[in-house]
Design a protein around this motif. Structure first.
Motif, short mmCIF file in Angstrom:
data_model
loop_
_atom_site.label_atom_id
_atom_site.label_comp_id
_atom_site.label_asym_id
_atom_site.label_seq_id
_atom_site.Cartn_x
_atom_site.Cartn_y
_atom_site.Cartn_z
N LEU A 37 0.92 -1.12 0.09
CA LEU A 37 0.01 0.01 -0.10
C LEU A 37 0.78 1.26 0.19
O LEU A 37 1.94 1.28 0.71
CB LEU A 37 -0.98 0.01 1.17
N GLN A 41 -2.77 5.58 0.36
CA GLN A 41 -3.70 4.18 0.70
C GLN A 41 -3.97 3.95 2.08
O GLN A 41 -5.11 3.78 2.76
CB GLN A 41 -3.56 3.17 -0.33
N LEU A 76 -8.05 0.88 -3.98
CA LEU A 76 -8.22 0.19 -2.87
C LEU A 76 -9.51 -0.76 -3.46
O LEU A 76 -9.53 -2.20 -2.95
CB LEU A 76 -8.70 1.10 -1.77
N LEU A 81 -10.25 -4.35 -1.12
CA LEU A 81 -10.14 -4.08 0.21
C LEU A 81 -11.39 -3.20 0.57
O LEU A 81 -11.64 -3.24 1.88
CB LEU A 81 -8.65 -3.66 0.54
N GLY A 102 -10.75 -6.48 3.39
CA GLY A 102 -10.14 -5.29 3.93
C GLY A 102 -10.30 -5.27 5.64
O GLY A 102 -9.64 -4.81 6.28
#
Length: 148
Positions: A37, A41, A76, A81, A102
């Motif tokens: 990430l 993010q 994302l 997620l 997520g």
């Protein structure tokens, strides 16, 4: 007597330490098999309510434009997620919810942050870490406008 070296501004120190925590956390998540990430993010995740967050609220929390927030959210979503769903209060608006993946990532991130806090307590001492927490959670009022 040797002059004392200039100390970095407090704002820079806070920013650097926050970035250190984020770098270590995302690297540990990646080592556990999660996608790498970006800092942005990661900040999205930190800004989400566990149940649902309206897209407009996320944009405000991030302090970015709607377009920038949308780009982060889209990335994302592609990673599986988060998902975008109609807002419960206004179906014309959209909210963000964590997917099951997520939620698993968020749980692992919480575990990693707890590990990092234990590390910092060992390194700095529990008393200093608690003082830091107390200082950072105290109410900070904005400075009074002193312009003429």
């Amino acid at each position: 007597m040797t002059p004392r070296p200039a100390r970095p501004p407090l704002a820079m120190l806070l920013l650097q330490r926050g970035r250190w925590l984020d770098r270590v956390m995302t690297a540990r998540l990646h080592a556990r098999g999660w996608p790498k990430l970006t800092s942005a993010q990661s900040l999205v995740f930190a800004s989400l309510h566990p149940e649902s967050t309206p897209l407009a609220v996320l944009t405000e929390r991030l302090g970015t434009t709607r377009q920038s927030t949308h780009e982060l959210v889209t990335g994302l979503v592609k990673l599986g997620l988060i998902s975008l769903v109609p807002d419960q209060d206004d179906p014309r608006r959209r909210s963000i919810e964590l997917t099951p993946n997520g939620r698993r990532l968020a749980r692992q991130a919480a575990t990693i942050f707890a590990e990092l806090e234990r590390h910092l307590a060992d390194q700095l001492g529990s008393d200093r870490l608690e003082l830091l927490r107390d200082t950072l959670t105290a109410e900070w009022e904005p400075p009074q406008n002193t312009a003429p």
